[in-house]
Write an enzyme that holds these catalytic residues in place. Structure first.
Site, PDB file in Angstrom:
ATOM      1  N   LEU A 205       0.829  -1.207   0.000  1.00  0.00           N
ATOM      2  CA  LEU A 205       0.000   0.000   0.000  1.00  0.00           C
ATOM      3  C   LEU A 205       0.860   1.252   0.000  1.00  0.00           C
ATOM      4  O   LEU A 205       1.836   1.352   0.743  1.00  0.00           O
ATOM      5  CB  LEU A 205      -0.912   0.002   1.228  1.00  0.00           C
TER       6      LEU A 205
ATOM      7  N   ASP B   7       0.084   8.815   1.568  1.00  0.00           N
ATOM      8  CA  ASP B   7       0.469  10.223   1.437  1.00  0.00           C
ATOM      9  C   ASP B   7       1.833  10.456   0.794  1.00  0.00           C
ATOM     10  O   ASP B   7       2.821   9.797   1.147  1.00  0.00           O
ATOM     11  CB  ASP B   7       0.535  10.883   2.816  1.00  0.00           C
TER      12      ASP B   7
ATOM     13  N   GLN C 257       4.332   7.349   2.004  1.00  0.00           N
ATOM     14  CA  GLN C 257       3.896   6.407   3.015  1.00  0.00           C
ATOM     15  C   GLN C 257       3.755   5.029   2.378  1.00  0.00           C
ATOM     16  O   GLN C 257       3.102   4.877   1.342  1.00  0.00           O
ATOM     17  CB  GLN C 257       2.562   6.853   3.592  1.00  0.00           C
TER      18      GLN C 257
ATOM     19  N   SER D 182       3.485  10.909   8.100  1.00  0.00           N
ATOM     20  CA  SER D 182       3.819  11.877   7.051  1.00  0.00           C
ATOM     21  C   SER D 182       4.647  13.053   7.556  1.00  0.00           C
ATOM     22  O   SER D 182       4.638  13.390   8.741  1.00  0.00           O
ATOM     23  CB  SER D 182       2.538  12.398   6.407  1.00  0.00           C
TER      24      SER D 182
ATOM     25  N   ASP E 145       2.022  15.256  10.819  1.00  0.00           N
ATOM     26  CA  ASP E 145       2.249  15.691   9.432  1.00  0.00           C
ATOM     27  C   ASP E 145       2.937  17.059   9.349  1.00  0.00           C
ATOM     28  O   ASP E 145       2.415  17.996   8.739  1.00  0.00           O
ATOM     29  CB  ASP E 145       0.936  15.722   8.630  1.00  0.00           C
TER      30      ASP E 145
END
Length: 482
Positions: free
Chosen positions: A41, A44, A60, A104, A163
């Protein structure tokens, strides 16, 4: 000698790529010119920067399955924004302060080093969350060393505090963080530093229950604050907005406000929230300023908790991809998004250049660029996605079957001007539609039957049509281990 946790995690991820990477790339939905995970997967975009002439895009990454978990930072580089190389893993969740995920963050150029700031995610045995803002740095842009925690959670916020986006202004460093206040409102928080080591909490710049907002969500993710067109623009992804007519129809949204930041007083005055993309899949974008002075943005072509597990690529061991890089411009208080000039280098064959005056049906490649000048009534791609224009109400609508039950779902926008120009990019299982030279954009996944290559266009009067086949092999993943 006992292998360190960082090295062990890297070797496990590389093994996952070796075992599953070839079958992933054979998936007919795997992109030809968009960035996607080698396995597992991707979500971000992180650390997006041009450093020493090279574009770096971190992401990510969960390498072990096509679902979420303790995230790594994967890493792509490019010299021209068209051809990309998968680099060695940048960060692993290997330390006490990030053991449940290197979440992130962003990158800056400082002291001749590439420095990454990210959120270390930690959960205890009771699933209680902790969050730390962490620094890592590199002298070569490839190998990174963690320098530990630089910011711990200040008072007044829940551990949903993540983030970091860092930038320099007038000789000082600033950071915005997406946050949730203790009374459960989404917000963006400002920090200041002179050396990237010690940071001062300056306060909240904007929050979901303060003017001009009344109820703009319980958590704001992935903030990005930058100067554009003489204004200070804040892009962020609020969670907890309810659908409002044709607005806010995804599970979570991404949008922006335009205003002015008083750095000295740490006060940000801004207007209302506007969605940045009108499609089904767009979230957590991050921008960077390149050496040509362009503000370039990349977004995640996905949305959290929006039937991700039902996408058909999951059974083939991968899920999600990035958008193309786009240039941002601010005109009359509105952000326009434009394909980069570099994207013309993707063109291989100019398949069609004509004027259409009635409905046509033709075939295109699964990696294609389509330009239409003039009003259209509808476009149907691969008998799967349909773009419809309501000329009277000036409403443009994208339709496709739902992942969940196959029923037709819609995303729409109201145009400020008559529909005059459409620019579409197709890549196996993705669609990016630029409307009226970037006035609006629709970004969506497109999981049509891979054997169906049909394109149907119905103009209102007449329209100029151009179609190009695009390159299908611009991303190299062969030499990423060191």
């Amino acid at each position: 000698m006992v292998m360190k946790q960082d090295e062990m995690l890297k070797q496990q991820a590389y093994l996952a790529v070796e075992e599953k990477g070839e079958s992933v790339r054979k998936d007919p939905y795997y992109p030809g010119y968009h960035l996607a995970p080698p396995v597992g997967l991707l979500n971000d975009p992180n650390g997006w920067i041009q450093w020493k002439g090279i574009y770096h895009l971190f992401f990510q990454w969960m390498p072990f399955h096509a679902g979420h978990g303790a995230k790594f930072w994967g890493h792509y580089t490019s010299e021209d924004l068209v051809h990309w190389n998968l680099e060695p893993i940048a960060l692993t969740p290997s330390d006490w302060f990030d053991k449940n995920g290197c979440y992130s963050g962003s990158a800056v150029d400082a002291d001749r080093k590439l420095k990454l700031f990210y959120t270390g995610n930690v959960k205890d045995e009771h699933n209680q969350r902790e969050s730390y803002q962490v620094l890592a740095e590199s002298e070569d842009g490839i190998t990174f060393t963690k320098k530990g925690v630089k910011i711990e959670l200040p008072e007044g916020y829940t551990p949903h505090f993540r983030d970091p986006k860092v930038w320099e202004h007038n000789g000082r460093w600033y950071m915005v963080i997406g946050a949730q206040t203790e009374d459960n409102w989404g917000s963006v928080v400002l920090f200041e530093s002179v050396d990237l080591e010690k940071w001062t909490h300056k306060g909240i710049l904007s929050r979901g229950n303060e003017k001009p907002f009344t109820n703009l969500g319980y958590m704001w993710e992935c903030p990005d604050l930058f100067e554009l067109g003489g204004k200070d623009v804040l892009v962020f992804s609020p969670q907890g907005l309810e659908a409002d007519g044709i607005d806010f129809n995804n599970q979570y949204q991404t949008g922006y406000v335009v205003g002015e930041l008083d750095y000295k007083e740490a006060r940000y005055t801004h207007g209302d929230f506007t969605e940045l993309d009108r499609g089904f899949e767009f979230y957590a974008p991050q921008s960077a300023l390149d050496d040509q002075g362009r503000r370039i943005v990349v977004g995640w072509m996905g949305v959290p908790d929006q039937d991700e597990e039902l996408q058909p690529t999951v059974k083939n061991g991968w899920v999600h991809q990035m958008t193309m890089p786009r240039e941002l411009k601010l005109m009359d208080g509105k952000i326009y998004q434009l394909p980069l000039n570099e994207m013309k280098e993707l063109r291989s064959i100019h398949r069609n250049n004509t004027t259409i005056e009635e409905e046509i049906s033709t075939e295109i490649e699964r990696t294609s660029e389509i330009k239409l000048d003039g009003e259209i009534e509808s476009i149907v791609l691969f008998d799967y996605s349909r773009l419809i224009y309501d000329r009277k109400r000036m409403i443009l609508t994208l339709e496709r079957p739902s992942y969940r039950n196959g029923e037709i779902e819609q995303r729409s926008c109201i145009l400020k001007n008559d529909l005059e120009h459409l620019h579409l990019f197709v890549d196996h299982s993705s669609l990016e539609i630029f409307v009226n030279n970037g006035e609006e954009v629709f970004t969506s996944r497109l999981f049509a039957d891979p054997s169906n290559n049909s394109l149907k266009i119905k103009p209102i009067n007449s329209a100029g049509l151009q179609v190009w086949d695009l390159k299908n092999d611009t991303i190299k993943q062969e030499n990423y281990k060191r």
